[in-house]
Design an enzyme around this catalytic site. Structure first.
Site, short mmCIF file in Angstrom:
data_model
loop_
_atom_site.label_atom_id
_atom_site.label_comp_id
_atom_site.label_asym_id
_atom_site.label_seq_id
_atom_site.Cartn_x
_atom_site.Cartn_y
_atom_site.Cartn_z
N PHE A 40 7.00 19.12 3.88
CA PHE A 40 8.26 18.92 4.60
C PHE A 40 9.45 18.74 3.67
O PHE A 40 10.58 18.89 4.10
CB PHE A 40 8.17 17.67 5.49
CG PHE A 40 7.32 17.85 6.71
CD1 PHE A 40 7.89 18.07 7.95
CD2 PHE A 40 5.93 17.81 6.63
CE1 PHE A 40 7.11 18.25 9.08
CE2 PHE A 40 5.14 17.98 7.74
CZ PHE A 40 5.73 18.20 8.98
N ASP A 42 -3.04 8.10 1.81
CA ASP A 42 -2.99 9.35 1.04
C ASP A 42 -3.01 9.05 -0.46
O ASP A 42 -2.19 9.56 -1.23
CB ASP A 42 -1.75 10.16 1.40
CG ASP A 42 -1.83 11.61 0.90
OD1 ASP A 42 -2.95 12.09 0.64
OD2 ASP A 42 -0.77 12.25 0.76
#
Length: 654
Positions: A66, A178
């Site tokens: 993104f 993550d």
């Protein structure tokens, strides 16, 4: 290879050993998404429409699904930031914008030494800008790309900082979700900072957890793949995968097929390399448990023998980002090992009386036992992989003979012992070649060439056919303990030990040559190595296996068969911050440049000096040095020749 996750602020790895085998997988997202439009490039000057402050956009630091991350400078204060730039077109849907808002609100609350600092954010008509602490040494992914494996003390150093940040996050009820090498950033002071909270979420009770599969494939926990949701234990699992990757060179469950990777994760199918220490193996097995409740907690990890009984440096040198550091653990328990190791691989001249022969025999047996049980296990995770091994900092073993050659009496004792016990199975030779002679000859040739060569834009025509020569195709520097190992293009292996002795193994692994000095060597069958040399033989054999299995040939020159020829003797190797110089007994001189992996090799197969240049693409070109003197060469090659001449002249002045 680890893929970039959502808003990952680092580029994909581009040039790692075996890059063709480890292709990045796509990031895992909750559901398939339609192809997004390309992000518009932000303008060079960025302005905050509310405060009026202006910023200059610099180089690209990384990109993810993104966002792109840039180095940005505040024009009024000259302060540098790492700024995520997210085009509005990429977050047009409400749930996408909600993710960005969640990341900002969550990250701005975090204040910890080992978490990337959130500064501020704003948006204009084109983009959203998130200003973060800039970490000038990039990330652990970049360090891993250069090093491929790290030493256990280095891994402890980084893991302690990651765990400190994780304990803080979990105490605040936040899951990172993550954790991977690319999300651990390193600042100017070599301090680690956990960053990228694009997938972070607040912890929910087990029965209310979202079942979304998100994160990076190689680091996903089994319960996440089984749609049981993320918990603190999921972050611990990812931490174990990070530890494994740093120690072993690749993630534990990585395969060429994503479905197979997921199957391995669900069944916890992975292998522990033999070279790992027992504490490291035990800790990994305690972390990578299928049942989250059975996994070690962060506290249990820190209390494990891997941390409590292993040395952790207070700080790592910046050079460790690209090469193996020389670490000096203040560990009295190792004093006996150091003592007996120095007896075999002595570094400085002893000033005490020679020990009685009985004591030397006991030490020899002890060294042999230690080598067989300990040395070989330690070497593989303390050297680096790639097309070549990266040099460690420390003294070159041949740079100061007074400091590196063992006591002459000890060598005479070994010589007499070998002669006495192995007279029936070894041959003794006398020869005499010096590094000074090779250097003097090379200086003369280079001076003459550089002084007469005309300006030129390109190199002369490469020789289409020439007599092949032997060169160093792989090397491993472990001189902070034992010595320098190398593989030649004829596939023979050599090690120049820290005590100045040298051992060579033929390409077929059947014959060994052992040099006490430059002028005396013994030759015997590999099956009949004297007991006194078993320790060095073990190190040589391990270097041979390691380079064969893990290192890639450093150029496209052909391998040649020199079976039956007299093995080359590495007379001296010298390293600078830019290059590695190697001098051989047949007059060959090879210089490997670190940054771009180019190489320059001088050889005299037919008594007319040849110069071979291996470029950054590993393509080789061979010229007569006389042709370069007559026609000139490219600026790229000329710079390297001038550097080599200065380096050789410094050796003569030293």
């Amino acid at each position: 290879m680890e893929p970039a996750g959502f808003l990952s602020a680092h580029p994909f790895h581009e040039n790692v050993m075996a890059a063709d085998l480890y292709k990045p997988s796509p990031p895992v997202v909750a559901s398939p998404k339609a192809e997004q439009p390309k992000a518009s490039e932000p303008v060079r000057i960025i302005s905050d429409p509310v405060s009026g402050r202006t910023y200059s956009k610099g180089r690209l630091l990384g990109k993810g699904g993104f966002a792109r991350c840039y180095e940005v400078t505040d024009l009024s204060s000259n302060k540098t930031y790492a700024v995520k730039v997210i085009p509005h077109s990429r977050v047009a849907k409400p749930h996408q914008r909600e993710k960005i808002i969640n990341e900002i609100e969550l990250h701005r609350e975090l204040h910890h030494k080992h978490i990337v600092k959130f500064s501020h954010h704003f948006e204009d008509s084109e983009n959203i800008y998130i200003f973060l602490e800039h970490c000038s040494r990039k990330s652990l992914a970049h360090i891993w790309k250069s090093r491929h494996t790290l030493l256990e003390p280095e891994v402890r150093y980084y893991l302690r900082q990651i765990i400190s940040a994780l304990k803080y996050l979990h105490l605040k009820g936040i899951l990172h979700r993550d954790l991977k090498l690319g999300n651990f950033f390193v600042n100017e002071n070599m301090e680690l900072k956990v960053g990228d909270f694009g997938l972070a979420a607040r912890q929910e009770p087990a029965d209310q957890r979202k079942k979304t599969i998100c994160g990076t494939p190689n680091y996903l926990a089994p319960e996440v793949l089984l749609r049981q949701g993320h918990g603190p234990e999921s972050d611990v699992w990812s931490l174990g995968c990070v530890m494994y990757t740093l120690l072993c060179g690749n993630p534990p469950f990585e395969t060429s097929d994503l479905k197979e990777t997921y199957r391995c994760i669900k069944h916890v199918t992975y292998t522990l390399p033999a070279f790992l220490s027992v504490p490291a193996k035990n800790l990994l097995m305690g972390i990578l448990k299928r049942n989250p409740q059975e996994r070690f907690t962060l506290e249990e990890i820190l209390d494990h023998d891997f941390f409590t009984k292993g040395y952790t440096p207070d700080k790592l040198p910046p050079s460790s980002c690209v090469m193996v550091p020389e670490l000096n653990p203040p560990n009295p328990a190792k004093s006996l090992f150091v003592k007996v190791t120095k007896t075999l691989f002595g570094k400085r001249k002893s000033k005490v009386k020679k020990a009685p022969s009985e004591e030397r025999d006991d030490i020899s047996k002890l060294v042999t036992g230690l080598v067989k049980t300990s040395i070989c296990r330690q070497i593989s995770h303390k050297t680096v992989e790639g097309n070549e091994a990266t040099p460690v900092s420390g003294q070159s073993p041949s740079s100061s003979p007074a400091d590196t050659v063992a006591e002459e009496g000890s060598q005479k004792s070994i010589s007499r012992s070998i002669r006495g016990t192995m007279a029936s199975s070894c041959e003794v030779f006398e020869d005499c070649v010096t590094a000074a002679g090779v250097i003097e000859s090379a200086i003369g040739l280079l001076k003459n060439c550089l002084s007469v060569m005309p300006p030129a834009e390109r190199n002369p025509a490469s020789l289409a056919c020439h007599e092949h020569f032997v060169w160093v195709s792989k090397w491993v520097d472990y001189s902070n303990k034992y010595g320098f190992g190398y593989q030649l293009s004829d596939r023979s292996i050599g090690v120049l030990f820290n005590d100045g002795t040298h051992m060579t193994l033929s390409a077929n692994w059947k014959k060994v040559r052992y040099n006490l000095t430059n002028s005396k060597h013994f030759s015997f069958l590999a099956s009949a190595v004297p007991e006194q040399l078993q320790g060095q033989m073990s190190v040589l054999q391990y270097f041979a296996s390691y380079m064969e299995q893990h290192l890639m040939k450093g150029g496209d020159l052909p391998s040649i068969d020199e079976t039956g020829q007299v093995p080359l003797l590495l007379l001296q190797w010298v390293k600078t911050n830019q290059a590695l110089l190697m001098l051989f007994s047949n007059g060959t001189l090879q210089v490997n440049f670190y940054n771009d992996h180019t190489k320059v090799i001088f050889s005299k197969p037919d008594h007319s000096c040849l110069l071979t240049y291996i470029n950054r693409d590993r393509n080789s070109y061979t010229y007569k040095l006389s042709s370069i003197a007559e026609f000139g060469c490219s600026a790229e090659l000329q710079r390297r020749l001038k550097y080599i001449l200065r380096l050789l002249q410094q050796r003569t002045d030293a």
